[in-house]
Write an enzyme that holds these catalytic residues in place. Structure first.
Site, PDB file in Angstrom:
ATOM      1  N   ASP A  65      -4.419   0.907   8.224  1.00 26.71           N
ATOM      2  CA  ASP A  65      -3.372   1.631   8.176  1.00 26.71           C
ATOM      3  C   ASP A  65      -3.311   2.919   9.389  1.00 26.71           C
ATOM      4  O   ASP A  65      -2.675   3.187  10.147  1.00 26.71           O
ATOM      5  CB  ASP A  65      -3.166   2.559   7.040  1.00 26.71           C
ATOM      6  CG  ASP A  65      -2.091   3.111   6.608  1.00 26.71           C
ATOM      7  OD1 ASP A  65      -1.013   2.695   7.406  1.00 26.71           O
ATOM      8  OD2 ASP A  65      -2.029   4.166   5.750  1.00 26.71           O
TER       9      ASP A  65
ATOM     10  N   LYS B 250       5.735   5.605  -1.230  1.00 25.79           N
ATOM     11  CA  LYS B 250       6.707   6.378  -0.275  1.00 25.79           C
ATOM     12  C   LYS B 250       8.280   6.685  -0.693  1.00 25.79           C
ATOM     13  O   LYS B 250       9.102   7.442  -0.139  1.00 25.79           O
ATOM     14  CB  LYS B 250       6.550   5.878   0.988  1.00 25.79           C
ATOM     15  CG  LYS B 250       5.349   6.433   1.756  1.00 25.79           C
ATOM     16  CD  LYS B 250       5.422   6.258   3.176  1.00 25.79           C
ATOM     17  CE  LYS B 250       4.036   6.708   3.903  1.00 25.79           C
ATOM     18  NZ  LYS B 250       3.968   6.305   5.159  1.00 25.79           N
TER      19      LYS B 250
ATOM     20  N   HIS C 135       0.811  -1.153   0.052  1.00 24.94           N
ATOM     21  CA  HIS C 135      -0.061  -0.057  -0.039  1.00 24.94           C
ATOM     22  C   HIS C 135       0.827   1.387   0.143  1.00 24.94           C
ATOM     23  O   HIS C 135       0.464   2.143  -0.588  1.00 24.94           O
ATOM     24  CB  HIS C 135      -0.845  -0.053   1.101  1.00 24.94           C
ATOM     25  CG  HIS C 135      -0.159   0.256   2.393  1.00 24.94           C
ATOM     26  ND1 HIS C 135       0.484  -0.562   3.244  1.00 24.94           N
ATOM     27  CD2 HIS C 135      -0.289   1.420   3.313  1.00 24.94           C
ATOM     28  CE1 HIS C 135       0.953  -0.270   4.277  1.00 24.94           C
ATOM     29  NE2 HIS C 135       0.633   0.952   4.379  1.00 24.94           N
ATOM     30  N   ASP C 136       2.209   1.429   0.567  1.00 20.99           N
ATOM     31  CA  ASP C 136       2.733   2.493   1.038  1.00 20.99           C
ATOM     32  C   ASP C 136       4.130   2.486  -0.235  1.00 20.99           C
ATOM     33  O   ASP C 136       4.877   3.293   0.278  1.00 20.99           O
ATOM     34  CB  ASP C 136       3.243   2.814   2.093  1.00 20.99           C
ATOM     35  CG  ASP C 136       2.319   3.680   2.822  1.00 20.99           C
ATOM     36  OD1 ASP C 136       1.454   4.311   2.229  1.00 20.99           O
ATOM     37  OD2 ASP C 136       2.334   3.583   4.190  1.00 20.99           O
TER      38      ASP C 136
ATOM     39  N   HIS D  40      -5.885   4.297  -0.555  1.00 21.37           N
ATOM     40  CA  HIS D  40      -5.734   3.887   0.709  1.00 21.37           C
ATOM     41  C   HIS D  40      -6.105   5.095   1.557  1.00 21.37           C
ATOM     42  O   HIS D  40      -5.909   5.021   2.971  1.00 21.37           O
ATOM     43  CB  HIS D  40      -4.855   3.041   1.390  1.00 21.37           C
ATOM     44  CG  HIS D  40      -3.410   3.591   1.195  1.00 21.37           C
ATOM     45  ND1 HIS D  40      -2.693   3.952   0.241  1.00 21.37           N
ATOM     46  CD2 HIS D  40      -2.650   4.028   2.123  1.00 21.37           C
ATOM     47  CE1 HIS D  40      -1.641   4.418   0.303  1.00 21.37           C
ATOM     48  NE2 HIS D  40      -1.733   4.598   1.647  1.00 21.37           N
ATOM     49  N   HIS D  41      -5.934   6.287   1.141  1.00 20.58           N
ATOM     50  CA  HIS D  41      -6.373   7.564   2.005  1.00 20.58           C
ATOM     51  C   HIS D  41      -7.562   8.189   1.511  1.00 20.58           C
ATOM     52  O   HIS D  41      -7.814   9.475   1.930  1.00 20.58           O
ATOM     53  CB  HIS D  41      -4.932   8.499   1.625  1.00 20.58           C
ATOM     54  CG  HIS D  41      -3.673   7.990   2.541  1.00 20.58           C
ATOM     55  ND1 HIS D  41      -3.707   8.256   3.902  1.00 20.58           N
ATOM     56  CD2 HIS D  41      -2.801   7.503   2.045  1.00 20.58           C
ATOM     57  CE1 HIS D  41      -2.512   7.803   4.421  1.00 20.58           C
ATOM     58  NE2 HIS D  41      -1.950   7.445   3.233  1.00 20.58           N
TER      59      HIS D  41
END
Lengths: 118, 358
Positions: B301, B217, B213-214, B272-273
Site C-alpha cells: 500500500d 474509506k 483493505h480500504d 494494514h496501517h
C-alpha cells in the site's frame, strides 16, 4: 414336429411339448441334441463305473446324464436316474446296483425310439 | 457398457446342451459369449469385464468350478457391478447359502423353465442398467453443481472487487490501485520465502483480503478524503478510523463473514496501517503481532501510494520510493519483509508499465 415322430418319442417317455418349450420352439435345435444322445458316451462311462463299483466316478457320470436327460425332458429316464444319483451321492453301491436294471431298460427304450425317428 | 446399446451375456457351462439352451433363449436380446468351464469363464470375464450385462454360471465344471470362480469374482468386487446367476441341477442348502453370501443375484435350477429364466435375468439386468444410469446422472449433476459453485464464487469476487474499486474512485484513485495491491501481495507470497507454508488457495484468499483493505474509506467525508492540503490533527484522526470502519463493514455483510477469505480480509482492513515498531494504528501492534500477510499488504500500500500520483502529491520514481521505505520515512517495517521486497521490487515495476501501456 410330425405327429408320428412325436407319438413315438412320447411313448418312450419323452415330453416333447415341454422340451420344445425349453428350446423356445426351435425344433431343429431340439432334434440335434436328441439325435446326438445315442452317441453320447456318458452312459457307457456310467456303466463301466457301476461295474467297477466306483461310486465317485459313477456319481459324476450319472449327474451329467441327469442334466442332459432333464434338458431333453426324457421323463421316464429322468425318473429312473434320480434314485440312482441319490444312492451314488450317498456312496451306497448296493442301493445303486438295485436301481441299475430299471435304468438300463429305460435307456434302451429311449434309444430304440430315437433310432426310429432318424 | 450400459450405453453401448448392446447387452452382452456370458454363459459358463461345461455341457454343450446347457449352453445351447440358454444361448437359444437369450440370443434375440443379447450378444452371447460362451465359456466351456470355469477357467475359460474367468478368461472371458477378464477380457470383457464390466461390458458384461450378466453372467450365467454352472456349478459343477472341470478345471475351475463355478463356486471357485464365484469366490474369485467376489474378492475382486465384480459381483456388485455385474449380476451373476448360478444355474445348477441340484445345490445343497449350504452351497446355495454360500453363493448368495458371495453375491449371486439368483439361483436358477436346471432343467431351466424358459420364461422363468428370462424374467429373472432380464429384470435384474434392467435394475443394474438403471443403477448405472443413475450413478452417471448423479455424477453429471455433481459436476454441474461444482461448476455453478465456482461461477458463484467468481461472481462474489467480482462484486467485492467492484465495491472496492467504486470506493477508490471517490478518492480520485484509479481502480488500478486495488488490483496492484492484490498483485504485489500475491507475488511476494508466491515467489519469496514470506509465503512459505501457505498453500496456493490460501494465497488467493489473502489476495481477496488485499482488495478490500480500504473499504472503510467509504465512511470518510469527501472533504477529508480528497483534501489537497495537509490534514489537521482532527482530520487525521478521522482518516485513521477507516481501518476500524472497514473491518466493521466487512463483519456486517453476512456473505462476507461466511466467505473463506473473511478472516484475512478483516485483519487486513483493520491492521494494514500497523508498523513493526508499534508506531502504526489503530492498535499499535508490534512485530509479528500483525500477521505477515497484513504486513505485506501494508508495505504494498505504501509503495503503491509513493509511486502513484495522488491528490496530495505527485508520483515518485521507484528508486526514490524504495529508498524512502528502506530508511523508515514511511514507518518501520519487518526487516525480513524489507529484504524480500527489495529483491522483488525490480519485477514489481513491470506491473506499472503494463498499467500505463493499457
Amino acid at each position: 414336429m410330425e405327429q408320428g415322430k412325436q407319438q413315438l418319442l412320447c411313448a418312450a417317455g419323452i415330453d416333447v411339448e415341454e422340451a420344445l418349450g425349453r428350446f423356445m420352439g426351435n425344433e431343429a435345435l431340439l432334434l440335434k441334441f436328441l439325435l446326438r444322445f445315442p452317441g453320447d458316451d456318458t452312459f457307457s462311462r456310467l456303466r463301466q463305473a457301476m461295474e467297477a463299483r466306483d461310486t465317485t466316478r459313477a456319481f459324476e457320470a450319472a449327474h451329467t446324464l441327469k442334466g442332459v436327460v432333464g434338458n431333453l425332458s426324457m421323463k421316464e429316464l429322468h425318473g429312473r436316474l434320480v434314485p440312482l444319483v441319490e444312492a451314488l451321492r450317498a456312496g451306497d453301491a448296493d442301493a445303486a446296483a438295485e436301481n441299475w436294471p430299471a435304468l438300463e431298460a429305460a435307456y434302451g427304450k429311449t434309444l430304440a425310439a430315437l433310432e426310429r425317428i432318424t | 457398457m450400459y450405453d453401448s446399446g448392446e447387452n452382452t451375456l456370458l454363459i459358463v457351462d461345461d455341457e454343450e446342451i446347457n449352453r445351447a439352451i440358454l444361448a437359444n433363449l437369450f440370443e434375440s436380446e443379447y450378444k452371447i459369449i460362451q465359456a466351456e468351464d470355469g477357467q475359460a469363464g474367468l478368461e472371458a470375464i477378464q477380457t470383457y469385464g464390466e461390458e458384461l450385462s450378466a453372467i450365467l454360471l454352472d456349478v459343477v465344471m472341470p478345471r475351475l468350478s463355478g463356486m471357485e470362480l464365484l469366490r474369485q469374482l467376489s474378492r475382486q468386487g465384480l459381483t456388485t457391478r455385474v449380476p451373476i446367476f448360478l444355474i445348477t441341477a441340484d445345490v445343497g442348502g449350504a452351497t446355495m447359502q454360500e453363493a448368495y453370501g458371495l453375491g449371486v443375484m439368483d439361483v436358477i435350477f436346471k432343467p431351466v423353465v424358459p420364461y422363468v429364466v428370462q424374467r429373472r435375468v432380464n429384470s435384474v439386468v434392467e435394475l443394474f442398467c438403471a443403477r448405472r444410469r443413475l450413478g452417471a446422472e448423479v455424477e453429471r449433476q455433481r459436476d454441474q453443481l461444482l461448476f455453478q459453485t465456482q461461477q458463484l464464487a467468481e461472481m462474489g469476487m467480482g462484486m467485492v472487487e467492484a465495491l472496492s474499486t467504486a470506493i477508490e474512485f471517490r478518492s480520485d484513485e484509479s481502480g488500478e490501485h486495488v488490483r496492484r495491491i492484490h498483485d504485489i501481495t500475491c507475488h511476494l507470497l508466491r515467489t519469496t520465502p514470506l509465503g512459505e507454508g501457505l498453500p496456493d488457495d490460501q494465497i488467493s484468499l489473502i489476495g481477496v483480503g488485499a482488495i478490500t483493505h480500504d473499504v472503510g474509506k467509504i465512511s470518510i467525508p469527501d472533504a477529508v478524503l480528497n483534501k489537497r492540503g495537509r490534514l489537521t490533527p482532527e482530520e487525521y484522526e478521522l482518516m485513521k478510523t477507516h481501518t476500524i470502519k472497514g473491518a466493521e463493514l466487512l463483519s456486517k455483510i453476512p456473505q462476507m463473514r461466511e466467505h473463506s477469505a473473511y478472516h484475512y480480509a478483516y485483519d487486513i482492513a483493520l491492521h494494514h496501517h500497523e508498523r513493526w515498531d508499534g508506531g502504526g494504528y489503530p492498535h499499535h501492534l508490534v512485530g509479528n503481532e500483525t500477521p505477515i500477510w497484513t504486513q505485506i499488504v501494508a508495505l504494498a500500500d505504501v509503495y503503491d501510494a509513493l509511486v502513484s500520483k495522488r491528490c496530495y502529491k505527485d508520483a515518485l520514481a521507484a528508486d526514490v520510493a524504495l529508498e524512502m521505505i528502506r530508511t523508515g520515512q514511511c514507518g518501520v517495517f519487518n526487516p525480513d519483509l524489507l529484504a524480500c521486497f527489495q529483491q522483488a521490487e525490480p519485477y514489481l515495476r513491470s506491473f506499472y508499465r503494463t498499467a500505463k501501456g493499457a
